[in-house]
Design an enzyme around this catalytic site. Structure first.
Site: not given
Ligand code: MN
Length: 250
Positions: A73, A92, A94, A162
């Site tokens: 990613e 980024h 979760h 996500h």
């Molecule tokens: Mn991810």
């Protein structure tokens, strides 16, 4: 303090606050070249050391480490740096408390002082609008660019089913926002539960958001927080290094 050392601390701080677990990553735009960014190779954030930091171009090609395994990613980072010259760091994650707000129509709202930036608006990225594969991973430049487009000028975007992406004009601010996005989501759920279906939660109004969030964008605001978190992260790294050092025979 080098940029690489700061980035290692950022990984450790995010892990210590439960914003990232075995997954999730943070990057910083290179101070030597604005068309490059620094990100770890693919690994758990809590284990990242200076040796694991790689350099990437904005197409998310790795520069010096052709053999390194890379985060699938990483396009999240490169495509946001392309579209947002003001952004110097990208997280980024979760982040667990944030995920429910990405899968419902309940909007995240600014609830307390340190979460005021939420009042600037947090859009939700729906990956189904941009692909049909059924996979939720931002694994192509196309998906990275579509996420950057949904993010627009905002400080963060939720990714449905996500996690989220959080950005900032500095590494410090992207990390601080990530930690307080998680906390604010948790507190909002608690406030909504206490208030019940008919009850009312009082959020920060636009004036309060403008006054608070604007002031908090300045570098000085978070110094006490940042110094504390960095000191804890440095202590953790020093303890790991001491444990690895071979003991001298007496
Ligand atoms: Mn991810």
């Amino acid at each position: 303090m080098s940029q690489i050392e700061d980035l290692v601390l950022a990984y450790r701080i995010l892990a210590a606050h439960g914003v990232v677990d075995a997954y999730g990553h943070v990057s910083v735009r290179s101070e030597r070249d604005p068309y490059r960014y620094l990100l770890a190779r693919a690994m758990a954030p809590e284990l990242v050391t200076a040796d694991d930091i790689c350099e990437f171009d904005l197409d998310s090609n790795v520069i010096h480490d052709p053999g390194a395994s890379l985060y699938l990613e990483r396009y999240i980072h490169g495509e946001i740096y392309k579209s947002r010259p003001d952004v110097h760091a990208v997280v980024h994650n979760h982040s667990p408390s944030v995920i429910p707000f990405g899968v419902t129509t309940v909007p995240l709202k600014p609830l307390f002082n340190t979460g005021a930036f939420i009042g600037e608006g947090i859009p939700t990225y729906e990956i189904r609008d941009f692909q049909e594969s059924g996979d939720l991973i931002i694994k192509t430049p196309h998906l990275g660019a579509s996420l950057a487009k949904v993010l627009g000028p905002k400080p963060a975007a939720l990714m449905r089913g996500h996690g989220s992406v959080v950005v900032g004009p500095s590494l410090m601010l992207a990390v601080v926002r990530s930690v307080y996005l998680e906390l604010s989501a948790k507190l909002q759920m608690q406030a909504m539960l206490i208030a019940g279906p008919g009850g009312q939660v009082v959020y920060l109004d636009d004036k309060e958001v403008a006054a608070t969030s604007g002031r908090q964008s300045s570098a000085g605001t978070w110094k006490r927080t940042w110094d504390l978190w960095c000191a804890k992260a440095r202590a953790q790294i020093a303890a790991e290094q001491a444990a690895r050092r071979p003991r001298r025979r007496k």
